[in-house]
Scaffold this active site. Structure first.
Site, PDB file in Angstrom:
ATOM      1  N   GLU A  15       0.857  -1.194   0.000  1.00 60.40           N
ATOM      2  CA  GLU A  15       0.000   0.000   0.000  1.00 60.40           C
ATOM      3  C   GLU A  15       0.886   1.234   0.000  1.00 60.40           C
ATOM      4  OE1 GLU A  15      -3.235  -0.245   2.883  1.00 60.40           O
ATOM      5  OE2 GLU A  15      -3.031  -2.405   2.827  1.00 60.40           O
TER       6      GLU A  15
ATOM      7  N   HIS B 229      -8.774   9.304   3.775  1.00 58.75           N
ATOM      8  CA  HIS B 229      -8.381   8.247   2.841  1.00 58.75           C
ATOM      9  C   HIS B 229      -8.622   8.778   1.441  1.00 58.75           C
ATOM     10  CE1 HIS B 229      -7.995   4.469   0.769  1.00 58.75           C
ATOM     11  NE2 HIS B 229      -7.613   3.887   1.901  1.00 58.75           N
TER      12      HIS B 229
ATOM     13  N   ARG C 294      -0.624   8.676   2.051  1.00 58.88           N
ATOM     14  CA  ARG C 294      -2.008   9.152   1.932  1.00 58.88           C
ATOM     15  C   ARG C 294      -2.192  10.658   1.955  1.00 58.88           C
ATOM     16  NH1 ARG C 294      -5.127   4.799   5.537  1.00 58.88           N
ATOM     17  NH2 ARG C 294      -4.625   3.205   4.019  1.00 58.88           N
TER      18      ARG C 294
ATOM     19  N   HIS D  63     -11.054   9.364   7.603  1.00 55.93           N
ATOM     20  CA  HIS D  63     -10.807   7.922   7.730  1.00 55.93           C
ATOM     21  C   HIS D  63     -10.209   7.518   9.068  1.00 55.93           C
ATOM     22  CE1 HIS D  63      -9.944   3.902   6.288  1.00 55.93           C
ATOM     23  NE2 HIS D  63      -8.642   4.047   6.513  1.00 55.93           N
TER      24      HIS D  63
ATOM     25  N   ARG E 147      -0.423   8.472   9.445  1.00 60.09           N
ATOM     26  CA  ARG E 147      -0.281   7.024   9.641  1.00 60.09           C
ATOM     27  C   ARG E 147       0.046   6.311   8.331  1.00 60.09           C
ATOM     28  NH1 ARG E 147      -4.182   2.557   9.234  1.00 60.09           N
ATOM     29  NH2 ARG E 147      -5.553   4.156   8.368  1.00 60.09           N
TER      30      ARG E 147
HETATM   31  P1  FAD Z   1     -13.028  -0.148  16.604  1.00 64.15           P
HETATM   32  O1  FAD Z   1     -12.747  -1.363  15.846  1.00 64.15           O
HETATM   33  O2  FAD Z   1     -13.659   0.974  15.881  1.00 64.15           O
HETATM   34  O3  FAD Z   1     -13.969  -0.506  17.836  1.00 64.15           O
HETATM   35  C1  FAD Z   1     -14.513   0.511  18.645  1.00 64.15           C
HETATM   36  C2  FAD Z   1     -15.426  -0.122  19.668  1.00 64.15           C
HETATM   37  O4  FAD Z   1     -15.738   0.820  20.675  1.00 64.15           O
HETATM   38  C3  FAD Z   1     -16.767  -0.588  19.110  1.00 64.15           C
HETATM   39  O5  FAD Z   1     -17.058  -1.838  19.693  1.00 64.15           O
HETATM   40  C4  FAD Z   1     -17.752   0.454  19.620  1.00 64.15           C
HETATM   41  O6  FAD Z   1     -19.062  -0.007  19.769  1.00 64.15           O
HETATM   42  C5  FAD Z   1     -17.129   0.770  20.949  1.00 64.15           C
HETATM   43  N1  FAD Z   1     -17.539   2.060  21.512  1.00 64.15           N
HETATM   44  C6  FAD Z   1     -17.245   3.303  21.077  1.00 64.15           C
HETATM   45  N2  FAD Z   1     -17.777   4.222  21.890  1.00 64.15           N
HETATM   46  C7  FAD Z   1     -18.424   3.557  22.872  1.00 64.15           C
HETATM   47  C8  FAD Z   1     -19.182   3.935  23.992  1.00 64.15           C
HETATM   48  N3  FAD Z   1     -19.427   5.219  24.316  1.00 64.15           N
HETATM   49  N4  FAD Z   1     -19.678   2.966  24.802  1.00 64.15           N
HETATM   50  C9  FAD Z   1     -19.504   1.647  24.512  1.00 64.15           C
HETATM   51  N5  FAD Z   1     -18.808   1.232  23.441  1.00 64.15           N
HETATM   52  C10 FAD Z   1     -18.260   2.166  22.642  1.00 64.15           C
HETATM   53  N6  FAD Z   1      -6.445  -0.188   9.455  1.00 64.15           N
HETATM   54  C11 FAD Z   1      -5.490  -1.067   9.071  1.00 64.15           C
HETATM   55  O7  FAD Z   1      -4.478  -1.210   9.770  1.00 64.15           O
HETATM   56  N7  FAD Z   1      -5.648  -1.799   7.943  1.00 64.15           N
HETATM   57  C12 FAD Z   1      -6.738  -1.680   7.141  1.00 64.15           C
HETATM   58  O8  FAD Z   1      -6.853  -2.369   6.140  1.00 64.15           O
HETATM   59  C13 FAD Z   1      -7.747  -0.749   7.505  1.00 64.15           C
HETATM   60  N8  FAD Z   1      -8.832  -0.580   6.727  1.00 64.15           N
HETATM   61  C14 FAD Z   1      -9.839   0.238   7.161  1.00 64.15           C
HETATM   62  C15 FAD Z   1     -11.016   0.331   6.423  1.00 64.15           C
HETATM   63  C16 FAD Z   1     -12.083   1.097   6.893  1.00 64.15           C
HETATM   64  C17 FAD Z   1     -13.336   1.198   6.083  1.00 64.15           C
HETATM   65  C18 FAD Z   1     -11.955   1.797   8.121  1.00 64.15           C
HETATM   66  C19 FAD Z   1     -13.083   2.624   8.641  1.00 64.15           C
HETATM   67  C20 FAD Z   1     -10.780   1.732   8.847  1.00 64.15           C
HETATM   68  C21 FAD Z   1      -9.716   0.955   8.378  1.00 64.15           C
HETATM   69  N9  FAD Z   1      -8.525   0.839   9.099  1.00 64.15           N
HETATM   70  C22 FAD Z   1      -7.560  -0.030   8.700  1.00 64.15           C
HETATM   71  C23 FAD Z   1      -8.407   1.458  10.414  1.00 64.15           C
HETATM   72  C24 FAD Z   1      -8.702   0.387  11.473  1.00 64.15           C
HETATM   73  O9  FAD Z   1      -9.733  -0.450  11.019  1.00 64.15           O
HETATM   74  C25 FAD Z   1      -9.128   0.994  12.785  1.00 64.15           C
HETATM   75  O10 FAD Z   1      -8.262   2.016  13.158  1.00 64.15           O
HETATM   76  C26 FAD Z   1      -9.091  -0.077  13.886  1.00 64.15           C
HETATM   77  O11 FAD Z   1      -9.873  -1.176  13.501  1.00 64.15           O
HETATM   78  C27 FAD Z   1      -9.589   0.506  15.175  1.00 64.15           C
HETATM   79  O12 FAD Z   1      -9.779  -0.556  16.080  1.00 64.15           O
HETATM   80  P2  FAD Z   1     -10.264  -0.219  17.536  1.00 64.15           P
HETATM   81  O13 FAD Z   1     -10.347  -1.516  18.239  1.00 64.15           O
HETATM   82  O14 FAD Z   1      -9.433   0.857  18.109  1.00 64.15           O
HETATM   83  O15 FAD Z   1     -11.733   0.429  17.323  1.00 64.15           O
HETATM   84  C1  SIN Z   2      -7.095   0.483   2.949  1.00 71.26           C
HETATM   85  O1  SIN Z   2      -7.323  -0.724   2.809  1.00 71.26           O
HETATM   86  O2  SIN Z   2      -6.817   1.263   2.041  1.00 71.26           O
HETATM   87  C2  SIN Z   2      -7.142   1.019   4.317  1.00 71.26           C
HETATM   88  C3  SIN Z   2      -5.905   0.667   4.993  1.00 71.26           C
HETATM   89  C4  SIN Z   2      -5.731   1.488   6.214  1.00 71.26           C
HETATM   90  O3  SIN Z   2      -6.523   2.368   6.519  1.00 71.26           O
HETATM   91  O4  SIN Z   2      -4.725   1.249   6.886  1.00 71.26           O
END
Ligand code: FAD
Ligand code: SIN
Length: 529
Positions: free
Chosen positions: A113, A241, A288, A349, A384
């Site tokens: 990427e 993004h 990005r 993003h 990032r």
């Molecule tokens: P999340 O997975 O967002 O989980 C947050 C949790 O907190 C959820 O369960 C939610 O319900 C809970 N929550 C929030 N507020 C409250 C509240 N007040 N009370 C109770 N629960 C709450 N990153 C990569 O490294 N590779 C990728 O390929 C990639 N692709 C992506 C594609 C998309 C479409 C998106 C949106 C992001 C992508 N990212 C990628 C970024 C990455 O997915 C996220 O940064 C990462 O998954 C965040 O994980 P997390 O556990 O911190 O939060």
């Molecule tokens: C993507 O698949 O382009 C998202 C990857 C990322 O947010 O790290």
């Protein structure tokens, strides 16, 4: 109602679940999640998880790529430890049951990427996050010490505030004793006392009108931490993004993974002209911030609502096999990616900043940890590197779990927290006011605090934000607690932090670009300035 657990985990994405699985052997764990457990940003991750697996890749190359993307603001010691632990953490995800694609020779099929100098992104087709969540949730549900409270909303963290003790930001002895958690179905607020609390609440993309983030991403954890006076940093670095599908009716915007560009797709104008060579020698695979700004410039120059991603030169069968989700989604709106260019636009993003934590995910508040997107570890600096987010979550949740498990026996519950004061009115027009104010907020942030900023735009944003802040606080004081009013309040909080920190940065660096300060300021010795 009062409830007691050793480890409170707020969030069921990769950060919350991977931590919970590790601390569960040391005490009772309660995971609180405001939606169904799988509804997380993690579930929507497409590209994959970056890790050093085979030569010719090396830790040093991945460290260098991360430092370059971070535009000299990443903390090198944090970058180093994260990358060096990458292989072990990925192996652990595999042991927990996550499947990543392999080539015919049996090696992992690594993707590439923007900003990566080597192929190093492990993936499961183009729906890697879904596979990770599937595996982690299955393990968590099987563990006898883990309870998952779905559809429960955390309102606020418990700290000295609730005892009427005055505290100020940065004070060394602020402590976290758990959280107030709302069950929207019954309206009951649980006083959830915990010895340690982990915020794993994800990002805040919904502060903007166009975002790839699911609805849950309203910055709750960062806002709650800010309210109990934890240190928050780097909020000005909002990652857009470059390529979300241009389909104005979609909410959230559907992501077109950067891995597609790593596979040979090329950015073009509507007329089919390439343009990235004008902005960076790495063309469509530049980091990005550069690609998103280039697209923004091209759209402004041409007046077009989007640019295009051209995959037509890629072998048709390979394209469909590797990107089945994108193929199906585009086809559902009449775009055959083997024949048509994909219309794309940048979308909010990822939140690079957040709750400041150390190398064990410890915030500045005692017994409060933060990992995943809501945390600011120092890894991402001003921008990032793609696919470093899932990795950061796994590495820091492991480290936080080791730290929390090691000290859990020495921590006592704090029993003297008052129950939630449920006084308030049901206001008939509340929902309309909340919906309208949310739209106003998103329009302020999208118009004035987007990819290109200026002093004037930031001031205008802050002036307008102050009005909706006052109106919303007034509504919050009067009405009965609801998820909607809390989320709006949190998003206003996040917007305030983004604008204030953007105003303080008198330079352009990484994701923060100001037309008033187009140059980079000299870097100070401390990389996490
Ligand atoms: P999340 O997975 O967002 O989980 C947050 C949790 O907190 C959820 O369960 C939610 O319900 C809970 N929550 C929030 N507020 C409250 C509240 N007040 N009370 C109770 N629960 C709450 N990153 C990569 O490294 N590779 C990728 O390929 C990639 N692709 C992506 C594609 C998309 C479409 C998106 C949106 C992001 C992508 N990212 C990628 C970024 C990455 O997915 C996220 O940064 C990462 O998954 C965040 O994980 P997390 O556990 O911190 O939060
Ligand atoms: C993507 O698949 O382009 C998202 C990857 C990322 O947010 O790290």
């Amino acid at each position: 109602m009062q409830k007691k657990v050793d480890f409170l985990v707020i969030g069921s994405g990769i950060a919350g679940l991977s931590y919970a699985l590790k601390v569960a052997d040391h005490g009772k764990v309660c995971i609180v999640t405001k939606d169904k457990a799988e509804e997380t940003a993690t579930k929507y991750a497409q590209g994959g998880i970056a890790a050093v697996m085979y030569s010719p890749d090396t830790y040093e190359k991945h460290i260098r790529d991360t430092m370059i993307a971070g535009d000299d603001l990443s903390d090198e010691s944090i970058v180093r430890l994260t990358i060096i632990e990458s292989t072990e953490r990925v192996k652990e995800l595999i042991e927990w049951g996550a499947h990543f694609d392999k080539t015919k020779t049996g090696r992992y099929d690594l993707g590439k990427e923007g900003g990566h100098s080597e192929y190093r992104v492990l993936h499961h087709k183009d729906n890697t996050g879904n596979e990770i969540i599937r595996a982690l949730l299955k393990k968590a549900k099987e563990h006898p010490n883990i309870e998952i409270l779905e559809d429960h909303f955390t309102i606020d963290l418990l700290s000295q505030h609730h005892l009427g003790v005055g505290v100020s930001r940065g004070m060394p002895d602020i402590q976290c004793y758990g959280a107030y958690v709302l069950c929207p179905e019954t309206g009951e607020v649980i006083t959830l006392l915990a010895k340690t609390t982990l915020l794993a609440t994800g990002g805040a993309g919904n502060v903007y009108s166009t975002t790839t983030n699911p609805e849950i991403a309203t910055g709750d954890g960062t806002a709650m931490a800010y309210r109990i006076k934890a240190t928050i940093e780097n909020m000005e670095f909002v990652q857009f993004h470059p390529t979300s599908l241009y389909n104005p009716n979609d909410k959230p915007s559907f992501l077109i993974t950067e891995a597609l560009r790593g596979f040979g797709a090329v950015l073009k104008t509507l007329e089919g002209e390439e343009f990235m060579h004008k902005y960076d020698e790495r063309k469509s695979l530049a980091p990005r911030d550069i690609v998103a700004r280039a697209i923004d410039t091209e759209m402004k120059l041409s007046g077009d609502d989007y640019v295009c991603l051209d995959c037509r030169q890629i072998d048709k069968n390979d394209l469909i096999e590797h990107f089945p989700t994108i193929y199906a989604k585009c086809l559902s709106i009449g775009i055959d990616i083997t024949k048509d260019m994909i219309p794309v636009v940048p979308a909010a993003h990822y939140q690079c900043g957040g709750i400041k934590v150390d190398e064990y995910g410890r915030s500045t508040v005692r017994n409060l940890y933060a990992t995943g997107e809501c945390a600011s570890t120092g890894l991402h600096g001003a921008n990032r590197l793609a696919s470093n987010s899932l990795l950061e979550s796994a590495v820091f949740s492991h480290r936080a779990a080791m730290d929390a498990a090691g000290k859990i026996k020495s921590i006592e519950f704090y029993e003297h927290i008052p129950d939630w004061d449920a006084e308030g009115l049901v206001l008939n027009e509340e929902m309309i006011l909340i919906t309208q104010t949310t739209k106003e907020l998103q329009s302020i942030m999208s118009n004035y605090v987007g990819i290109v900023r200026s002093n004037l735009r930031l001031k205008r944003a802050l002036d307008r934000l102050e009005i909706i802040f006052r109106e919303t606080e007034d509504l919050y004081q009067k009405s009965i607690i609801s998820v909607e009013i809390c989320e709006l309040r949190n998003m206003i909080n996040i917007a305030y932090l983004v604008i204030k920190m953007a105003q303080l940065r008198k330079e352009s660096r990484g994701l923060h670009y100001s037309i008033d300060y187009p140059e980079k300021a000299p870097i100070k010795m401390n990389s996490r300035r």
